[in-house]
Design a protein around this motif. Sequence first.
Motif, short mmCIF file in Angstrom:
data_model
loop_
_atom_site.label_atom_id
_atom_site.label_comp_id
_atom_site.label_asym_id
_atom_site.label_seq_id
_atom_site.Cartn_x
_atom_site.Cartn_y
_atom_site.Cartn_z
N MET A 1 0.85 -1.05 0.08
CA MET A 1 -0.06 -0.08 -0.08
C MET A 1 0.96 1.46 0.14
SD MET A 1 -3.48 0.55 0.43
CE MET A 1 -3.79 -1.05 0.93
N VAL A 2 0.67 2.13 -1.01
CA VAL A 2 1.40 3.23 -1.05
C VAL A 2 0.67 4.52 -0.56
CG1 VAL A 2 3.17 2.84 -2.82
CG2 VAL A 2 1.20 3.81 -3.38
N TYR A 3 -0.71 4.31 -0.71
CA TYR A 3 -1.82 5.61 -0.06
C TYR A 3 -3.04 5.06 0.00
CZ TYR A 3 -4.19 9.78 -0.71
OH TYR A 3 -5.16 10.94 -0.36
N GLU A 4 -3.69 5.69 1.16
CA GLU A 4 -4.88 5.47 1.34
C GLU A 4 -5.64 6.42 2.04
OE1 GLU A 4 -5.87 2.30 4.11
OE2 GLU A 4 -3.97 2.08 4.67
N ASP A 5 -6.97 6.76 1.72
CA ASP A 5 -7.70 7.61 2.35
C ASP A 5 -9.02 6.83 2.69
OD1 ASP A 5 -9.32 8.15 -0.06
OD2 ASP A 5 -8.31 9.57 -0.46
N ALA A 6 -10.10 7.69 3.10
CA ALA A 6 -11.20 7.11 3.59
C ALA A 6 -12.06 6.56 2.18
CB ALA A 6 -12.23 8.09 4.16
N HIS A 7 -11.80 7.02 1.04
CA HIS A 7 -12.44 6.56 -0.23
C HIS A 7 -11.62 5.61 -1.20
CE1 HIS A 7 -15.76 9.00 1.18
NE2 HIS A 7 -14.75 10.01 1.48
N THR A 8 -10.31 5.65 -1.24
CA THR A 8 -9.46 5.09 -2.09
C THR A 8 -8.29 4.53 -1.65
OG1 THR A 8 -8.36 7.02 -2.39
CG2 THR A 8 -10.17 6.88 -3.98
N VAL A 24 -4.60 2.49 -8.65
CA VAL A 24 -5.69 3.16 -7.63
C VAL A 24 -7.11 2.73 -7.48
CG1 VAL A 24 -6.47 5.68 -7.28
CG2 VAL A 24 -4.11 5.20 -8.01
N VAL A 25 -7.61 2.33 -6.63
CA VAL A 25 -9.05 1.62 -6.53
C VAL A 25 -9.97 2.29 -5.48
CG1 VAL A 25 -8.01 -0.53 -7.27
CG2 VAL A 25 -8.54 -0.01 -4.88
N PRO A 26 -11.12 2.51 -5.86
CA PRO A 26 -12.13 2.92 -4.95
C PRO A 26 -12.55 2.12 -3.75
CG PRO A 26 -13.25 2.47 -6.96
CD PRO A 26 -11.84 2.19 -7.15
N ARG A 27 -12.60 2.35 -2.61
CA ARG A 27 -13.03 1.22 -1.74
C ARG A 27 -14.55 0.99 -1.96
NH1 ARG A 27 -9.97 1.12 3.22
NH2 ARG A 27 -8.60 2.63 3.17
N ALA A 28 -15.34 1.80 -2.20
CA ALA A 28 -16.71 1.05 -2.76
C ALA A 28 -16.73 0.65 -4.14
CB ALA A 28 -17.57 2.68 -2.87
N HIS A 29 -17.48 -0.53 -4.04
CA HIS A 29 -17.51 -1.40 -5.26
C HIS A 29 -18.35 -0.58 -6.33
CE1 HIS A 29 -17.31 -4.67 -7.99
NE2 HIS A 29 -18.65 -4.64 -8.15
N SER A 30 -17.53 -0.82 -7.48
CA SER A 30 -18.70 -0.81 -8.82
C SER A 30 -17.54 -1.32 -9.96
CB SER A 30 -18.21 0.94 -9.10
OG SER A 30 -17.03 1.52 -9.56
N ALA A 31 -18.43 -2.22 -10.80
CA ALA A 31 -17.62 -2.93 -11.86
C ALA A 31 -16.88 -2.34 -12.63
CB ALA A 31 -18.81 -3.74 -12.55
N ASP A 32 -17.25 -0.93 -13.13
CA ASP A 32 -16.60 -0.22 -14.17
C ASP A 32 -16.69 1.30 -13.83
OD1 ASP A 32 -18.64 0.35 -15.64
OD2 ASP A 32 -18.54 -1.55 -16.81
N LEU A 33 -16.09 2.21 -14.71
CA LEU A 33 -16.37 3.70 -14.57
C LEU A 33 -17.96 3.78 -14.71
CD1 LEU A 33 -13.40 5.55 -16.18
CD2 LEU A 33 -14.36 5.76 -13.65
N TRP A 34 -18.43 3.33 -15.60
CA TRP A 34 -19.86 3.59 -16.04
C TRP A 34 -20.80 3.36 -14.94
CZ3 TRP A 34 -18.42 5.96 -19.90
CH2 TRP A 34 -17.35 5.46 -20.74
N ALA A 35 -20.45 2.45 -13.92
CA ALA A 35 -21.08 2.08 -12.76
C ALA A 35 -20.94 2.89 -11.64
CB ALA A 35 -21.14 0.60 -12.48
N MET A 36 -19.97 3.79 -11.68
CA MET A 36 -19.94 4.68 -10.50
C MET A 36 -20.53 5.59 -10.19
SD MET A 36 -15.34 4.89 -10.30
CE MET A 36 -15.53 5.35 -8.51
N ASP A 37 -20.67 5.97 -8.95
CA ASP A 37 -21.35 7.34 -8.57
C ASP A 37 -20.49 8.50 -8.65
OD1 ASP A 37 -21.11 9.04 -5.79
OD2 ASP A 37 -23.21 8.39 -6.02
N GLU A 38 -21.00 9.51 -9.19
CA GLU A 38 -20.31 10.65 -9.65
C GLU A 38 -19.18 11.12 -8.45
OE1 GLU A 38 -18.81 13.84 -12.04
OE2 GLU A 38 -20.33 12.31 -12.59
N ALA A 39 -19.80 11.17 -7.14
CA ALA A 39 -18.93 11.70 -6.12
C ALA A 39 -17.71 10.72 -5.95
CB ALA A 39 -19.55 11.76 -4.70
#
Length: 129
Positions: A1-8, A24-39
């Motif tokens: 791990m080189v970086y982490e915050d509350a969301h990534t 770099v990955v989000p903590r919240a699951h989404s299959a791909d960019l199209w499925a991601m929440d804007e925030a």
Amino acid sequence: MVYEDAHTLAFFPLAPATRGHTLVVPRAHSADLWAMDEADAQRLFHTVMVVGRALRAVLGPDGMNIINSAGAVATQSVFHTHVHLVPRRPGDAMGPIWPPKGEGFRDEDDAATDALGARLTAALAGPAR
């Protein structure tokens, strides 16, 4: 791990393409960019910028690819949104990522290209997605 915050999270992959290659990955699951929440997408790309700037400062690469693949046909093999930061140097193991010059897509039908442009402009003018 080189970086982490509350969301990534950001970490080196098991089989890096180049020295410093980072995921770099989000903590919240989404299959791909199209499925991601804007925030979540905004948070993900904030971390991409933070980690990318740090890689540039530490390694001094000649360039960097920032790669996200959405869907199997786009070479996505892990179906959790992720972004590759790949520091580049001449002659590295990555090689080119685009078709050789003159071998890319060519649409000889100007009317089809114009129609696509009009459809895209209309979609972008519509409600925010």
